[in-house]
Structure formats: C-alpha cells, structure tokens
Design an enzyme around this catalytic site. Structure first.
Site, PDB file in Angstrom:
ATOM      1  CG  HIS A 809      -0.258   0.137   2.354  1.00 42.85           C
ATOM      2  ND1 HIS A 809       0.096  -0.846   3.318  1.00 42.85           N
ATOM      3  CD2 HIS A 809      -0.090   1.326   3.229  1.00 42.85           C
ATOM      4  CE1 HIS A 809       0.568  -0.317   4.412  1.00 42.85           C
ATOM      5  NE2 HIS A 809       0.583   1.037   4.321  1.00 42.85           N
ATOM      6  CG  ASP A 865       0.319  -4.194   2.653  1.00 48.67           C
ATOM      7  OD1 ASP A 865       0.527  -3.770   1.534  1.00 48.67           O
ATOM      8  OD2 ASP A 865       0.127  -3.549   3.687  1.00 48.67           O
ATOM      9  CB  SER A 966       2.871   2.024   6.067  1.00 50.95           C
ATOM     10  OG  SER A 966       1.892   2.276   6.933  1.00 50.95           O
TER      11      SER A 966
END
Length: 1019
Positions: A809, A865, A966
């Site tokens: 992402h 992911d 992230s």
C-alpha cells in the site's frame, strides 16, 4: 560698300538667328567656312588618304560656328573606299579594284573562268585562246582524256587534237577502240581503251582436266577444272584471269579424300571453319581447320584450332570455354569471392597444403558461401591436400548445411538460409611431347598460355594463378625472340608481363610476382603493392615493331591482353607425397609448385594456441621423393581458464610452486627409515641420464599462454571487498591436471542483520535510537506535486545492494492495486533524520528502477501487503547501510510465538501526533491471531487476521507502529550464532482506524516467511 556688306550680313545673321531660335540652328552655306578633311582608309589593309569636305555655318545660342554641311561625318564617307585598291581625293569612285572585283566602288564579283580577264568597270570577261562564253567557261574542241600507263597514244593535232590513235606495249593486249574522234558537241566518240596483261595458260591437274571458256587469256577469261573419278577437286572449280595477268586463285588438285567425324558444339564458344575443299564433299574433309573463340568472360581450355588429319582424325580434343576466377586463391579464401550466376562453374586453383591450415567449413557436399573454398574442396574429395584446379558452382539458396568429418577436415553444421556452392571436377588436359597442357606453347623451358582477353594487371595475375601458372616472368631484362614470335603468332601486339617498375625516373628494377617462391638478386625482386610508386605503373611488352620488342609501363588498372607462364623444370623434379593435415596446427609452405610438393620445397609447422610442437619444426622434400623427417604432432597444453570473479569480491592468481614435493603444514618431524646409513643411501634410485631432447614438461612450460589461461598448479585466492560481505565456497582453488579449478566456486554475499551499534534495543518504555543502529532501515519518499516537495511517507528494509522490501500500500494508489510511477519515489539508506537538510555524506539516495507488487495484493483488507523496489544503482554497504536477514521456517516458528519480543522502527507519528524527527524504535510482543481478532471485535471493529499476517503490541496500548511507519521492518534478535543477527519477520501493514497505541487494538504485520519464494524470483 564694306559697311553695307557688313550691315547686310548682320541683318541676315539677325534674321537667321531669329528664325533658328531658341537653341540650335541648321547649317547654311554662307561662304564663311573653310573646307575640312576626313582621313579615310583606301583598301583593306590599304593606306590612309584625305578627302576634302565642305563646311556650313551653324548657330548655337546666337553664336555662329562651322562644321561639315548636313552633319556629314567620316563614317558616312570612308567605308566605301575600303573596297578599292587605289583611291584619289575628290574622285567619287575607286581608281582601281582588287583582283576579281569590278564596278564604281568595286562591289561586283568577277565570274571569269579558265584565266579570263575581268573588266574593272563592267565586269565583262576577255577569254584566252581555246575558251569562249560569257564567263570563258566553254572549251573549244574536246577535253583531253586520261589513259593507263601501258597505253600509247598519238594526238592529231597535238595542241587541240581532233583524233587520238591508241596502241599497247609489247606483252599487253588492247581492249577497246584503237581510234577515237572529237565530235561537234565537244565529246569524244568513245572511251579510251585499256592495255590488259594476258594470263599464262594452265595445264590440266593430275587425275583431272581444264577447259578454257574463252579464246583470249585476258581479264575475264575463265578456266574450269574437273577430276577423274574417284578423285575430288581440292581448290576452286574455276579460275578467272585478272587485270594484273594473274589467275584469281591457286591451281586446284585432284585428291582421294577422307573425312573427320562431326564435332560437338562447345558451350560459350564461336567457331570458324576453314575447309580445303568444297562443302559438297562433306562437312569436315581432310585439311579442314576449325578455330574456336570463347565469348564474354570465358577462357579457352585446350587447342584453339583443330585440323582434320589425312587419316580422318582430328589433331586434338575439343576445347572447352570456362570462366576463370580473376583473384588469387589461398587457403583462407572464401567461396563468396568467386561465385558467379546460379549453376555457373568458375575455375579456381587451390595451393598445396590447405588441409594443414585453419579455415571454417560449413556443410557436406553443399557448402555455405562463407566457407574456406579450398578446404571445402578437400573435404568434398574433389582435391587432395597437394592442391589443384576445381570448378566452384553457385548452388543457389540453401539452409541445411550438415557437418561431417571427411578427408581430414571437419565441417560444421549450420541451419540458416544462405547462398551455397558445390564443386565440379576440372577435366584433366593432356600434355604433348613438351609436357605443356593442350593449347599452351613451349617457350624456353616454359609453357605459355596466350589470350587476347583484356584484364587489369592484378586481375590478369589472378587468372594465371587459377590456371596453375603466373603472369609471364623473365629472369633478365632481354625479351627472347621465341616469346615475341609466339605472341605475334596469336595476334597480340601488347601484353602484361609479371614485372613491375618502381620509379619512372629510375632504371627498371624487375620484380617477380610469384609469391610462393621468391628469389632475390640484383635484377629480380619481389613486388609488394604497398611500396611507394608501385600503385599505378605496371610493365607490359610492346611487340608491334616487327624488328624488336620493348618494355613499357602504363596504369596497372588499364585493361590489356596477357600471357601466363608455368615452369617446365618442375615436372622433372622428384615429388613427395602429401603429408596430410596437422591436427591442431598450421603449416607454412615454401618453394612448392602450384600443383604439388617437389624436391626442395619445405613445410614449416606451427601449433594452434595452447598447443606445443613435438617433433621437427621444418621438413623438406628431398631429391629421392621423401620428406626429411616425419610430420610432427601438436600436443595440447592443459590450462585452467579465468576463474569466475564473485560480485563484490576479487581473485588473485598465484603461479604454481617450483617444487613438485608435497609439504604438510604443522608436521613436527620427518619419518626416516630404520636402516643403517649405507643401506639407507643405497636405497635411493640411481640418477636418470639427461636427454638431449627437452621433456614434455619443458616444452609445455615454454608455451606462451594467452590472457585468461593459467598453468596446472596455479592457485586462485578469493577475498571479498569489505567486512560487510562474507565468502561462501572455497577461499583457495588450484588448477588441476584436468584443466579444472578444485573446490567450490566462491561468492561474496552481504552480511545480513548485523548492527554495529553497541546499544541494546530492548529498553522498556524507551523509543530513542542511535545513528546506524538499524542499518537496513530504508526511508521511502514520494513526490507531492501539489506541494512541490518530497515527503517521507513509508519505511522499508534493505535485502541486498539492489532491492528493498516494503508494504504494497506504500507504492500503490489509495484503495487500488495500481502501481505509482517509480519516478515519483526516492529511497534513503543510512538516514537518521527525517529532514533531508540534516543528512550527512553517509546517507545514500537512490531512484527506483522497477516496482513489483504481489499479484494477490488486496487493497480492501491489506492481504498480501508486500512489494519489492529495485534500485537504479546499487548501494554501497557501510556501517550505516547493511541488509537485513530474511527469515527461515525455523526462525519463524521460534519468533512468531505469543509474547516473543520484536523491534519496529520508523519515522511515523509519535504520541504527540507529530512525525518523528529521527528514527524511532519500539519493542513489541507477538500477539496470537485470536487475541488480536477478539480485541478488535470488542472495539466493534471486527477483522480477520489471515495466514499472511500476524499481530504484535500491548493490551494497554502504550507502544505501537503508527502512520509513517508503514512498510518498515519488524525484526527479531537471533542469538543462535556466535554473533547476534536480526531477522525480518514482519512488515508494518495496518493498525486501528481509531489511532495508534489504542488498548486491545494491536498492530498488523505482513508475515515475510510466506513470501520467500516470491521474493527469490527477483533477488
């Protein structure tokens, strides 16, 4: 009176002035002006004389002045005097005219002929005696007529004859009228007669008859001949007497004839038949000659003229017309240089020894056009290694070239479409008593071939070479008469000679063009096209002068006829057998004839790279037809090629040790036999006698190795470029006797998961880090066009010098799987501060080359992911930049147990809801998937932790990964080794929608172990 005249004159002038106003007046003859004179030219070129001209009075602005009346100028008067011969001032005509001119101004052209005199005023002609008419064009009486030298004539009267009587000298007969008369119309009554010589009477031929068809044996008289049966008339059936007193042919004979068989047509040839008897007796009776001429670029092989012998046989075999290559052929020549139209054979001549040389051949029977043409001919069995002539035929396109090993030559296989060729045999020509081939002439112990075909010097030399000869070369600067006579006999006036003049300003230096047997002396030297002055002038022989022939030079590129020559003396020498090819070697031939190995010729052998010669280097053909020594062999030198150099490493090659003994490092003593000293000495083997011949080891050691090859016993020592790499495989490898390196191939792989920072990361309630403490941490910035700035939005982990792993992402557009353009990202390694302006020189910034997102990535629930970023340029490993270790099944089982502590790092939001200015760390325990799901369920945020995820964090919150973290690493300490290593088990993926560090709302991480196979597809 004077006053009155003045007054009158003034009055007149005044009136004239008023009349001629306002500017200029017309001339008036008032008697006030004197005459002027014009200078005119009489005749051309002639002379100058003066002509008086009257002047008038003119007025201009009331003032009088004088000039010729009526504005007369010299150009108006003088031109007409140019036609005169003599002129007189005041006379309005020419005094006399030039010859053939008449009239007042000599403008008429006299028409008088035959010496008539023209009247210069009227143009009338006064004729000489014997002529009359307006222009004296009519001759009185008849004109005189020419007569032959043998005719005698008497004119009556002599000056203006009215009759002429003719007679002949003794031995001639008068043909025509003996007297002719002059008629009133001025014409003679007949043509003058001729005196014709009489032809001698001819007797009947043996076995035949002759009949005269007229009485007098003068011009036009005919004799007819015939033969008694069974004889045939050889020659003309009739003879006619000519005006010179000779019959128009030879007296025929009567013979009993035989006939030769019909001849087959010769391709590409024209022929002329010269028959000794009439055609009615048969096509080729005895004495018939048939002469052949080849058309276009074809050369005649054999006799150019065949004669029908009295026994009914032809004087020789029919010739053939073939194309001959006009380039010299050597063992390296490729067929493509000699091919003609499809199906068209071209003759070439290969030198001896081509199986001993290198040169690739593709195909079997049908060969690729780039093959060595002579080696292919040997492979096909069309030629022996001793060379010879062969026909090369264009076979057209072909694509299935098969390899084979035939006649000592190995051909290669090739499966590509290309032009191909094959071979035809050359018909062997017979040799006469002299030993020369058919159609060649023996000249001073040489065989000479003469052609009128025109070629440039080098092309002519090529044709001769492919006829197993060379351009005619003489060993002295005197042209032998025998050669001159031969060339003249073939109709040649100029011909190339295999000699060359170095400098037009210096005496001739003759140069031999035979490159296989060069003899150097004062008068004969070898020609090299690269020498100054040799590029343009070549020597030819001019034989137009019947008394002598001379050397001359002209441009080598100018076409000329030429003569080829071969030495007859070679044919009497002993000849050695073909020694055959030398495997893995080459041969240089010296002094061999173009068609074999004769006494005195020699072969010098050499070996290919990585081979040495065992035996005699040079062998010579002796006078008894044997070689002076056996053919040597080429033995391969065993070597090892360059060992592979590992990336980020180096290899050092050390030469073999000088001793063949083997020493064992660390041996405390040497074992000795328990024998008395004399016996111990006697146990040693006696010394071997020294050989005069070098040993195989000595020969092999003297061979110079090409770059990248190393001798047996050489050692390869491997090292990595820095301490950030570790060597896998053999540190040292040795070149063995099979040409292989011992041991395992070496490689330098980055040392992973090692942190140089001494600080322990497990500090409870702490979040500070040190510079370089987490050297695999990558910062990922994205270009924000709206804000015109780079923003550090995610983290990542360095796997090796070129690859970073992060969350999917981080590199896709929000809520989609569409990958953002790699140009919008920058990666930072060795970074500590968020603010780029605080980066030091140890921070490495890289651009993205490619981005790969797992194909199963689901942006809805962040399953799968994970993404990989390939850097455009690799990073350099330093204290601050090092890769992280990937997990194994064992480490994952040990680390992903509930309660196991891990460290997460990044520049994400802190408890003050601001982005961290330096790298932050947090120690998090692993949480069971069920506990994680239950915690979110209690917060009314139900979710599923898939098998590709795991959770970590605290029940009460406290520390957590947050926005900005992230893609960053979650690492575990691995103390199973001597030195602690860190292992990447998780990638920061997701958290609570309610915020970071919330109770019972744990952080979600991508389980790296699940994706190892996918990762290894790229790195």
């Amino acid at each position: 009176m004077v006053l009155a005249s003045f007054l009158v004159s003034g009055l007149v002038l005044g009136l004239l002035a008023q009349k001629m106003r306002p500017v200029q007046s017309k001339g008036v003859d008032l008697g006030l002006c004197d005459e002027t004179r014009f200078e005119c030219k009489c005749g051309d070129p002639g002379y100058v004389f003066n002509i008086p001209v009257k002047q008038c009075t003119y007025f201009y602005r009331w003032r009088p002045y004088c000039k010729p009346c009526d504005d007369l100028e010299a150009k108006d008067i003088c031109p007409k005097y140019k036609r005169c011969q003599e002129c007189k001032a005041g006379l309005d005509s020419c005094v006399t005219c030039p010859p053939n001119k008449y009239g007042t101004w000599c403008s008429g052209e006299c028409q008088c002929k035959n010496g008539g005199i023209c009247d210069q005023r009227t143009g009338a002609c006064a004729c000489r005696d014997r002529y009359e008419g307006v222009h004296c064009e009519i001759l009185k009486g008849c004109p005189l007529l020419p007569s032959d030298s043998q005719v005698q004539e008497v004119r009556n009267p002599p000056d203006n004859p009215q009759t002429i009587d003719y007679s002949c000298s003794p031995g001639f007969k008068l043909k025509g009228m003996a007297r002719i008369s002059c008629l009133p119309n001025g014409q003679w009554s007949n043509f003058p007669p001729k005196c014709i010589r009489e032809c001698a009477m001819v007797s009947s031929p043996e076995h035949g008859k002759v009949n005269a068809l007229s009485g007098d044996m003068i011009e036009g008289a005919t004799l007819r001949f015939s033969c008694d049966s069974p004889y045939y008339l050889i020659g003309q059936e009739t003879l006619t007497c000519q005006g010179n007193g000779q019959w128009n042919g030879q007296i025929p004979q009567c013979k009993n004839l035989v006939f030769c068989p019909d001849l087959d047509p010769v391709n590409h040839a024209e022929h002329k038949v010269k028959i000794g008897v009439e055609q009615k007796y048969g096509q080729f009776p005895q004495g018939t000659e048939v002469t052949y001429t080849c058309s276009g670029n074809y050369f005649l092989m054999g006799f150019d003229t065949l004669k029908c012998n009295p026994d009914g046989s032809w004087s020789g075999s029919q010739p053939s017309c073939v194309k001959v290559a006009d380039r010299e052929v050597d063992c390296d020549s490729k067929a493509v240089d000699f091919l003609d139209d499809v199906g068209e054979p071209v003759r070439i001549h290969c030198p001896a020894g081509c199986s001993l040389t290198a040169g690739t051949v593709w195909g079997t029977a049908i060969y690729h056009e780039l093959s060595s043409v002579c080696r292919a001919a040997i492979h096909a069995g069309k030629l022996p290694n001793s060379g010879g002539a062969v026909h090369v035929v264009n076979n057209g396109p072909y694509s299935d070239f098969l390899g084979s090993d035939l006649n000592g030559i190995k051909s290669e296989e090739l499966k590509s479409l290309a032009r191909s060729f094959r071979f035809d045999y050359v018909r062997s020509s017979t040799a006469g008593k002299s030993g020369c081939p058919d159609g060649w002439f023996e000249v001073d112990e040489n065989c000479v071939y003469v052609t009128s075909k025109q070629r440039a010097w080098e092309r002519a030399q090529g044709v001769c070479t492919n006829m197993a000869a060379r351009l005619a070369v003489l060993d002295k600067d005197v042209i032998p008469n025998s050669l001159t006579e031969t060339l003249r006999g073939k109709g040649l006036t100029t011909t190339w000679i295999g000699l060359h003049r170095l400098d037009a300003e210096k005496p001739f230096i003759w140069e031999l063009m035979d490159r296989s047997n060069v003899v150097l002396n004062d008068n004969l030297t070898f020609w090299a096209s690269g020498e100054p002055g040799n590029e343009t002038n070549c020597v030819y022989m001019d034989i137009q002068d019947q008394l002598q022939s001379v050397w001359k030079t002209k441009s080598c590129f100018q076409p000329s006829s030429f003569a080829c020559m071969m030495d007859l003396s070679d044919r009497n020498k002993a000849k050695c057998d073909d020694p055959g090819s030398l495997e893995n070697g080459h041969a240089t031939l010296h002094g061999q004839s173009i068609d074999g190995f004769y006494a005195g010729s020699s072969i010098r052998y050499s070996c290919e790279v990585l081979h040495y010669l065992s035996g005699t280097e040079t062998v010579t053909c002796t006078t008894n037809g044997t070689w002076s020594a056996p053919k040597p062999r080429c033995i391969k030198v065993i070597t090892c090629q360059n060992p592979p150099v590992p990336s980020y490493g180096s290899v050092e090659i050390k030469p073999p040790s000088r001793t063949n003994s083997i020493s064992r490092v660390g041996s405390p003593f040497l074992r000795l036999p328990r024998l008395p000293l004399p016996l111990a000495r006697a146990a040693k083997p006696p010394p071997k006698p020294r050989s005069s011949q070098p040993s195989t080891v000595d020969l092999a050691s003297k061979v110079k190795l090409p770059e990248g090859h190393y001798r047996v016993g050489s050692r390869a020592i491997y090292t990595c470029e820095s301490r950030y790499y570790e060597l896998l495989g053999s540190q040292g490898r040795r070149c063995d006797s099979n040409g292989n390196w011992s041991g395992r191939p070496a490689s330098c792989i980055p040392v992973c998961g090692r942190s140089d920072s001494p600080r322990s990361p497990f500090i409870w309630n702490g979040n500070s880090t040190e510079i370089g403490q987490w050297p695999w941490q990558a910062g990922i910035s994205r270009w924000l066009a709206d804000h015109n700035m780079w923003f550090l939005q995610c983290g990542g982990s360095l796997l090796n010098e070129k690859w970073i792993v992060t969350a999917a992402h981080c590199v896709t557009y929000s809520a989609t799987a569409e990958i953002i353009d790699p140009n919008q990202f920058k990666m930072y390694l060795g970074k500590y501060y968020r603010d780029d302006s605080r980066d030091d020189d140890y921070v490495q910034v890289r651009e993205a080359l490619e981005i790969h997102v797992n194909p199963n990535y689901d942006p809805g629930n962040l399953n799968f992911d994970i993404a990989l970023i390939q850097l455009k340029t690799p990073v350099t490993l330093t204290t601050r930049v090092q890769p992280i270790c990937l997990p194994t099944d064992i480490t994952t089982r040990e680390h992903l147990k509930e309660g196991t502590l891990a460290v997460v790092t990044g520049w994400g939001l802190n408890e003050n809801n601001t982005y961290s200015e330096t790298i932050q760390q947090a120690v998090l325990p692993v949480v069971a998937a069920s506990t994680c799901e239950e915690g979110y369920k209690e917060a009314d945020l139900p979710l599923t932790v898939t098998e590709n995820m795991f959770c970590a964090g605290y029940k009460k919150g406290r520390y957590d990964a947050c926005s900005g973290d992230s893609g960053g690493p979650l690492v575990f300490a691995d103390d199973s080794r001597t030195e602690r290593r860190w292992v990447l088990e998780g990638i920061v993926s997701w958290g609570s929608p309610s915020g970071c560090g919330k109770a019972n709302q744990y952080g979600g991480f991508t389980k790296v172990n699940v994706f190892l196979s996918w990762i290894r597809q790229f790195i």
